[in-house]
Design a protein around this motif. Structure first.
Motif, short mmCIF file in Angstrom:
data_model
loop_
_atom_site.label_atom_id
_atom_site.label_comp_id
_atom_site.label_asym_id
_atom_site.label_seq_id
_atom_site.Cartn_x
_atom_site.Cartn_y
_atom_site.Cartn_z
N HIS A 1 0.84 -1.21 0.00
CA HIS A 1 0.00 0.00 0.00
C HIS A 1 0.87 1.26 0.00
CE1 HIS A 1 -3.52 2.50 0.80
NE2 HIS A 1 -2.82 3.10 1.75
N ARG A 2 1.94 1.22 0.77
CA ARG A 2 2.87 2.37 0.80
C ARG A 2 3.48 2.60 -0.58
NH1 ARG A 2 3.98 4.25 5.87
NH2 ARG A 2 3.50 2.87 7.64
N ILE A 3 3.88 1.50 -1.25
CA ILE A 3 4.48 1.62 -2.58
C ILE A 3 3.46 2.20 -3.58
CG2 ILE A 3 5.36 0.29 -4.54
CD1 ILE A 3 6.66 -1.60 -2.51
N LYS A 4 2.20 1.73 -3.47
CA LYS A 4 1.16 2.22 -4.36
C LYS A 4 0.93 3.72 -4.18
CE LYS A 4 -3.78 1.73 -5.33
NZ LYS A 4 -5.05 1.06 -4.93
N VAL A 5 0.81 4.14 -2.91
CA VAL A 5 0.59 5.57 -2.62
C VAL A 5 1.79 6.41 -3.07
CG1 VAL A 5 0.28 7.25 -0.77
CG2 VAL A 5 -0.99 5.10 -0.72
N ALA A 6 3.00 5.90 -2.76
CA ALA A 6 4.21 6.63 -3.12
C ALA A 6 4.35 6.74 -4.63
CB ALA A 6 5.43 5.93 -2.52
N LEU A 7 4.00 5.67 -5.35
CA LEU A 7 4.11 5.68 -6.80
C LEU A 7 3.14 6.67 -7.43
CD1 LEU A 7 5.66 4.28 -9.09
CD2 LEU A 7 3.78 2.62 -9.24
N GLY A 8 1.90 6.68 -6.92
CA GLY A 8 0.91 7.63 -7.43
C GLY A 8 1.33 9.07 -7.20
N TRP A 9 1.81 9.34 -5.98
CA TRP A 9 2.26 10.71 -5.66
C TRP A 9 3.46 11.09 -6.51
CZ3 TRP A 9 6.87 12.70 -3.90
CH2 TRP A 9 6.85 14.02 -3.45
N THR A 10 4.39 10.15 -6.71
CA THR A 10 5.61 10.43 -7.47
C THR A 10 5.30 10.75 -8.92
OG1 THR A 10 6.86 8.94 -6.04
CG2 THR A 10 7.89 9.55 -8.12
N VAL A 11 4.41 9.96 -9.54
CA VAL A 11 4.05 10.20 -10.95
C VAL A 11 3.41 11.57 -11.11
CG1 VAL A 11 2.52 9.45 -12.82
CG2 VAL A 11 3.83 7.76 -11.53
N SER A 12 2.46 11.89 -10.21
CA SER A 12 1.78 13.18 -10.28
C SER A 12 2.75 14.35 -10.11
CB SER A 12 0.69 13.24 -9.20
OG SER A 12 0.10 14.51 -9.16
N THR A 13 3.59 14.26 -9.07
CA THR A 13 4.56 15.34 -8.80
C THR A 13 5.60 15.43 -9.91
OG1 THR A 13 4.28 14.93 -6.43
CG2 THR A 13 6.17 16.25 -7.08
N TYR A 14 6.04 14.28 -10.40
CA TYR A 14 7.06 14.24 -11.46
C TYR A 14 6.56 14.93 -12.73
CZ TYR A 14 10.43 12.21 -14.73
OH TYR A 14 11.40 12.04 -15.70
#
Length: 292
Positions: free
Chosen positions: A243-256
């Motif tokens: 779940h942490r990886i999923k949340v982190a990945l979503g945030w990273t893609v959006s911010t990136y």
């Protein structure tokens, strides 16, 4: 020429991938260090209400080496301070944690100054305002931080020396005024003047009583530090790795993507600015040639 372009392309792709990885790692670390803030605001409101009616102060005596008249001197300092710790915890084993809490408070010789129990079984909440002797403050704080799952905790310390001195100065001033008024009363005079003096003396007596209560909080026998502790019944917040990886990945893609868009517009603006400057230089050069 093609080899140079390929090198630049590889270098650019490398930096873009590195930026993505840095953002992803940052979000993962942030997820582990950030505490959930469920129910914390309610606890803060409760403690704000009761701390307005109860304060704990402590003192610390130490010496300061200084120079007076070109000679070394030692100054005795008696600092008055207020030290408050806040610990908010959550546990699915409410009864067991409460027993540990009671034993620890008794073992440290602390006192419960305010207590509130609320909620039905499964959703219970225990909130305490604990007064503890200054020398046992750190020990009790560490022990309470091991109860349940800590949701948030902090320690604040405020110097109260000036406030203490101001209260004493005000008390001395009122005592002098009262003494002067009592002397005036003994000299006699009109009944109205006598009544006014009596009322003024009574008013000063009331102020002195209020100051006495405030100064009483600073007495050595009343010296305590404060720990605000809340224990909330409920399932401890446990977040899985996926779940942490999923949340982190979503945030990273959006911010990136947002950063890429911003960098794109900045690069475009710089390119246009340089292009305009280049055209202006060319225009100035043509005008100069025509004049020559």
């Amino acid at each position: 020429m093609k080899q140079t372009f390929k090198k630049r392309l590889k270098k650019g792709v490398f930096y873009l991938i590195l930026l993505f990885i840095i953002l992803f790692v940052f979000r993962i670390i942030y997820g582990y260090t950030e505490y959930p803030n469920n129910n914390i605001q309610e606890s803060d409101l409760f403690f704000q209400e009761i701390t307005s009616t109860r304060v704990n102060y402590a003192s610390k005596k130490y010496k300061i080496n200084t120079v007076s008249n070109n000679a070394p001197a030692v100054i005795d300092v008696d600092q008055k301070y207020e030290k408050i710790a806040t610990v908010n915890t959550k546990s699915s084993e409410f009864e067991r944690e409460k027993e540990i809490l009671d034993k620890e408070i008794k073992r440290q010789g602390a006192i419960i100054q305010f207590e509130q129990n609320s909620g039905n079984k499964g959703y219970r909440r225990l909130q305490l305002l604990i007064g503890v002797q200054p020398e046992k403050f750190e020990s009790l704080y560490d022990s309470l931080s091991k109860i349940g799952k800590v949701q948030s905790k902090e320690i604040t310390k405020k110097d109260k020396t000036n406030e203490y001195k101001q209260l004493n100065a005000k008390k001395e001033s009122l005592l002098k005024i009262r003494t002067s008024l009592i002397e005036l009363k003994s000299k006699g005079g009109k009944i109205e003047e006598y009544i006014n003096l009596e009322n003024r003396i009574l008013s000063i007596e009331e102020e002195l009583q209020g100051l006495g209560v405030q100064l009483g909080n600073y007495d050595e026998e009343n010296e305590f530090c404060t720990i605000k502790f809340s224990l909330i019944e409920g399932t401890e917040n446990k977040i899985g790795l996926m779940h942490r990886i999923k949340v982190a990945l979503g945030w990273t893609v959006s911010t990136y993507l947002q950063l890429i868009v911003i960098l794109f517009f900045i690069a475009g603006f710089v390119y246009l600015a340089l292009l305009i400057l280049d055209k202006l230089n060319l225009f100035n050069s043509i005008i100069k040639n025509l004049k020559d």
